[in-house]
Design a protein around this motif. Sequence first.
Motif, PDB file in Angstrom:
ATOM      1  N   ALA A   1       0.740  -1.589  -0.093  1.00 43.04           N
ATOM      2  CA  ALA A   1       0.006   0.041   0.261  1.00 43.04           C
ATOM      3  C   ALA A   1       0.647   1.237   0.061  1.00 43.04           C
ATOM      4  O   ALA A   1       0.717   2.569  -0.970  1.00 43.04           O
ATOM      5  N   PRO A   2       2.033   1.385   1.187  1.00 44.05           N
ATOM      6  CA  PRO A   2       2.353   2.508   0.766  1.00 44.05           C
ATOM      7  C   PRO A   2       3.705   3.040  -0.769  1.00 44.05           C
ATOM      8  O   PRO A   2       3.653   3.441  -1.167  1.00 44.05           O
ATOM      9  N   ALA A   3       3.501   1.211  -1.420  1.00 43.92           N
ATOM     10  CA  ALA A   3       4.314   1.850  -2.532  1.00 43.92           C
ATOM     11  C   ALA A   3       3.697   2.475  -3.709  1.00 43.92           C
ATOM     12  O   ALA A   3       4.137   3.136  -4.131  1.00 43.92           O
ATOM     13  N   VAL A   4       1.944   1.654  -3.406  1.00 42.20           N
ATOM     14  CA  VAL A   4       1.233   2.127  -4.711  1.00 42.20           C
ATOM     15  C   VAL A   4       1.362   3.937  -4.169  1.00 42.20           C
ATOM     16  O   VAL A   4       1.302   4.740  -5.143  1.00 42.20           O
ATOM     17  N   GLY A   5       0.954   4.209  -3.212  1.00 40.26           N
ATOM     18  CA  GLY A   5       1.107   5.401  -2.676  1.00 40.26           C
ATOM     19  C   GLY A   5       2.690   6.530  -2.637  1.00 40.26           C
ATOM     20  O   GLY A   5       1.905   7.280  -3.669  1.00 40.26           O
ATOM     21  N   CYS A   6       3.731   5.769  -2.997  1.00 44.10           N
ATOM     22  CA  CYS A   6       4.957   6.505  -3.612  1.00 44.10           C
ATOM     23  C   CYS A   6       4.386   6.357  -4.762  1.00 44.10           C
ATOM     24  O   CYS A   6       5.171   7.597  -5.388  1.00 44.10           O
ATOM     25  N   ALA A   7       4.171   5.538  -5.666  1.00 44.19           N
ATOM     26  CA  ALA A   7       4.026   5.052  -7.166  1.00 44.19           C
ATOM     27  C   ALA A   7       3.818   6.619  -7.967  1.00 44.19           C
ATOM     28  O   ALA A   7       3.556   7.243  -8.492  1.00 44.19           O
TER      29      ALA A   7
ATOM     30  N   LEU B   1      12.613  14.229  -6.942  1.00 47.83           N
ATOM     31  CA  LEU B   1      11.555  13.864  -6.759  1.00 47.83           C
ATOM     32  C   LEU B   1      11.233  12.188  -6.663  1.00 47.83           C
ATOM     33  O   LEU B   1      10.743  11.472  -5.502  1.00 47.83           O
ATOM     34  N   LEU B   2      12.174  11.558  -7.571  1.00 50.52           N
ATOM     35  CA  LEU B   2      12.317  10.759  -7.186  1.00 50.52           C
ATOM     36  C   LEU B   2      12.729   9.099  -6.610  1.00 50.52           C
ATOM     37  O   LEU B   2      12.737   9.078  -5.539  1.00 50.52           O
ATOM     38  N   LEU B   3      13.860   9.752  -5.679  1.00 50.00           N
ATOM     39  CA  LEU B   3      15.006   9.889  -4.392  1.00 50.00           C
ATOM     40  C   LEU B   3      13.813  10.343  -3.359  1.00 50.00           C
ATOM     41  O   LEU B   3      14.034   9.315  -2.647  1.00 50.00           O
ATOM     42  N   GLY B   4      13.244  10.966  -3.702  1.00 49.35           N
ATOM     43  CA  GLY B   4      12.627  11.518  -2.353  1.00 49.35           C
ATOM     44  C   GLY B   4      11.173  10.206  -1.958  1.00 49.35           C
ATOM     45  O   GLY B   4      11.273  10.456  -1.104  1.00 49.35           O
ATOM     46  N   THR B   5      10.988  10.156  -2.791  1.00 48.53           N
ATOM     47  CA  THR B   5       9.716   9.018  -2.896  1.00 48.53           C
ATOM     48  C   THR B   5      10.012   7.662  -2.867  1.00 48.53           C
ATOM     49  O   THR B   5       9.487   6.738  -2.326  1.00 48.53           O
ATOM     50  N   PHE B   6      11.429   7.247  -3.068  1.00 44.55           N
ATOM     51  CA  PHE B   6      11.892   5.915  -3.085  1.00 44.55           C
ATOM     52  C   PHE B   6      12.401   6.633  -0.713  1.00 44.55           C
ATOM     53  O   PHE B   6      11.612   5.108  -0.862  1.00 44.55           O
ATOM     54  N   ALA B   7      12.719   7.382  -1.042  1.00 44.49           N
ATOM     55  CA  ALA B   7      13.138   7.330   0.605  1.00 44.49           C
ATOM     56  C   ALA B   7      11.742   7.260   1.250  1.00 44.49           C
ATOM     57  O   ALA B   7      12.059   6.529   2.193  1.00 44.49           O
TER      58      ALA B   7
ATOM     59  N   TYR C   1       9.531   5.574   0.841  1.00 43.79           N
ATOM     60  CA  TYR C   1       8.878   4.185   0.675  1.00 43.79           C
ATOM     61  C   TYR C   1      10.161   2.846   1.565  1.00 43.79           C
ATOM     62  O   TYR C   1       9.453   2.588   2.632  1.00 43.79           O
ATOM     63  N   LEU C   2      11.287   3.277   1.651  1.00 40.11           N
ATOM     64  CA  LEU C   2      12.091   3.048   2.645  1.00 40.11           C
ATOM     65  C   LEU C   2      11.618   3.313   3.951  1.00 40.11           C
ATOM     66  O   LEU C   2      11.450   2.156   4.580  1.00 40.11           O
ATOM     67  N   GLY C   3      11.626   4.542   4.315  1.00 44.44           N
ATOM     68  CA  GLY C   3      11.085   4.480   5.902  1.00 44.44           C
ATOM     69  C   GLY C   3      10.200   3.926   6.365  1.00 44.44           C
ATOM     70  O   GLY C   3       9.701   3.651   7.405  1.00 44.44           O
ATOM     71  N   ALA C   4       8.560   3.690   5.378  1.00 45.33           N
ATOM     72  CA  ALA C   4       7.369   3.358   5.502  1.00 45.33           C
ATOM     73  C   ALA C   4       8.090   1.603   5.427  1.00 45.33           C
ATOM     74  O   ALA C   4       7.279   1.115   6.655  1.00 45.33           O
ATOM     75  N   LEU C   5       8.906   1.809   4.898  1.00 44.31           N
ATOM     76  CA  LEU C   5       9.204  -0.425   5.408  1.00 44.31           C
ATOM     77  C   LEU C   5       9.593  -0.364   6.202  1.00 44.31           C
ATOM     78  O   LEU C   5       9.608  -1.690   6.742  1.00 44.31           O
ATOM     79  N   ALA C   6      10.539   0.437   6.718  1.00 42.75           N
ATOM     80  CA  ALA C   6      11.432   0.227   7.945  1.00 42.75           C
ATOM     81  C   ALA C   6      10.576   0.105   9.255  1.00 42.75           C
ATOM     82  O   ALA C   6      10.917  -0.413  10.373  1.00 42.75           O
TER      83      ALA C   6
ATOM     84  N   THR D   1      15.878  -7.340   4.034  1.00 46.21           N
ATOM     85  CA  THR D   1      14.597  -6.798   3.514  1.00 46.21           C
ATOM     86  C   THR D   1      14.412  -5.496   3.003  1.00 46.21           C
ATOM     87  O   THR D   1      13.213  -5.465   2.161  1.00 46.21           O
ATOM     88  N   LEU D   2      15.057  -4.376   4.032  1.00 43.32           N
ATOM     89  CA  LEU D   2      14.862  -3.512   3.094  1.00 43.32           C
ATOM     90  C   LEU D   2      15.167  -2.743   1.736  1.00 43.32           C
ATOM     91  O   LEU D   2      15.347  -2.392   0.753  1.00 43.32           O
ATOM     92  N   THR D   3      16.410  -3.631   1.803  1.00 44.20           N
ATOM     93  CA  THR D   3      17.340  -3.955   0.073  1.00 44.20           C
ATOM     94  C   THR D   3      16.541  -4.417  -0.945  1.00 44.20           C
ATOM     95  O   THR D   3      15.976  -4.306  -2.151  1.00 44.20           O
ATOM     96  N   LEU D   4      15.895  -5.699  -0.754  1.00 45.04           N
ATOM     97  CA  LEU D   4      14.556  -6.422  -1.522  1.00 45.04           C
ATOM     98  C   LEU D   4      13.910  -5.100  -1.727  1.00 45.04           C
ATOM     99  O   LEU D   4      13.222  -5.901  -2.719  1.00 45.04           O
ATOM    100  N   GLY D   5      13.023  -4.654  -0.435  1.00 46.11           N
ATOM    101  CA  GLY D   5      12.080  -4.133  -0.569  1.00 46.11           C
ATOM    102  C   GLY D   5      12.630  -2.531  -1.601  1.00 46.11           C
ATOM    103  O   GLY D   5      11.833  -2.638  -2.559  1.00 46.11           O
ATOM    104  N   ALA D   6      13.273  -2.167  -2.059  1.00 42.50           N
ATOM    105  CA  ALA D   6      13.669  -1.236  -2.574  1.00 42.50           C
ATOM    106  C   ALA D   6      14.100  -1.517  -3.960  1.00 42.50           C
ATOM    107  O   ALA D   6      13.777  -1.547  -5.330  1.00 42.50           O
ATOM    108  N   LEU D   7      14.410  -3.062  -4.288  1.00 40.24           N
ATOM    109  CA  LEU D   7      14.729  -3.896  -5.666  1.00 40.24           C
ATOM    110  C   LEU D   7      13.761  -4.446  -6.022  1.00 40.24           C
ATOM    111  O   LEU D   7      13.311  -3.533  -7.329  1.00 40.24           O
ATOM    112  N   LEU D   8      12.432  -4.335  -5.805  1.00 36.80           N
ATOM    113  CA  LEU D   8      10.864  -4.825  -5.793  1.00 36.80           C
ATOM    114  C   LEU D   8      10.202  -3.210  -6.125  1.00 36.80           C
ATOM    115  O   LEU D   8       9.642  -3.849  -7.184  1.00 36.80           O
TER     116      LEU D   8
END
Length: 368
Positions: free
Chosen positions: A203-209, A236-242, A244-249, A268-275
């Motif tokens: 769900a956070p990934a959808v919001g970030c996208a 903007l790309l780096l901000g939305t990426f960060a 998502y990583l904050g939400a996943l953490a 887990t964080l690296t896998l989430g970032a990769l996906l």
Amino acid sequence: MRQAPSASAARRAAADPVKGLLHRHRDLCERAVDPLEIAAGLEAHGVTDRTAARFRHRDVFSLAEEMYARVPRDGDTPARPDEAPTPPPRTAGVLLALLPGVLCAATVAVLHLTEGRPRLIAAAVGLLAVTLALGAALRRGPLSASTRTTSTWTCWLVGYALLGDGLLRNAVTGGPDSLPDGTADGPWPVTVAPVLALALSYAPAVGCAHLFAAGARRKLSSSRGLADFSASVRPLLLGTFALYLGALAALLALTGAVLGEPAAPPQTLTLGALLLLARLLTVHGHAHASTLVLTTTATAEAAALATLFAGRLPGCGFLTAPVEALVAVCGPAGVPAAACGIGAVTLLIHASRRLTRASAHASTEQTR
């Protein structure tokens, strides 16, 4: 004496340099519903701000505005929906985004309440339900893509997050001697917390996208050149990426505390970032790089396990040295963290070049 046709055409082209470009891209100009779409299409065909200067324009956006104005149109052509502010995702889309995480959480709860065969049945039903829900969610919303991609390597990466560390630890010590029993403290430990956190993070990934797509479209309408657009979209790309990583953490810490399991943040964080990066690139038309990196990452994890078992053959003990050295320094988590981390960094560098181009956002729907 009549002038040669070629000389006459050359003089007309010199007097009106845009006319030839307009003729070559007439289909693009006739289909476009605003100058921004023409600018993105020109960039996709290799037209840069420097090229636009040869057509007596300061940048591609200015050139696109003239080309748009010179194409005849009906006066009652409907306005482009993208001109209006991008509305928030619809309720159905929000529910679909939440569904994989909810079903995964329900499956984990049932697994903790059952034993033996009922647990196996619950695991199979829960896995099927989560897979179907995720597939339905990926067909709609900001993370949906028109390109058909294989999910084989993604399933492997998530499966490794669930079972891989326990198998690797057993392989280093000469095992495994039994199958996993679904617990985190069994002979073959199963780490459920990272997988649950990844499911909840959809769900956070959808919001970030959605934020990235909407923000990029606004930047496209306010920029006055391709370089200006790229420079404004990169943060903007780096901000939305960060984000998502904050939400996943946060979800990872929460699930680890609730389940009483190790949170395993690095892999887990690296896998989430990769996906996330792989899906964003696929959505915006760069599926090849995503597939290549996911395949390479999954192959690296599989190779690490394979070398440990191959090293048990006579004369092949040297094969286990690299993996055993990494495990000795970083633990079993070092293998997936290294593989997914390298893959995520590779895709982040690629995304910072590809997703900051105007052509990457030309045909992206704002809402689904």
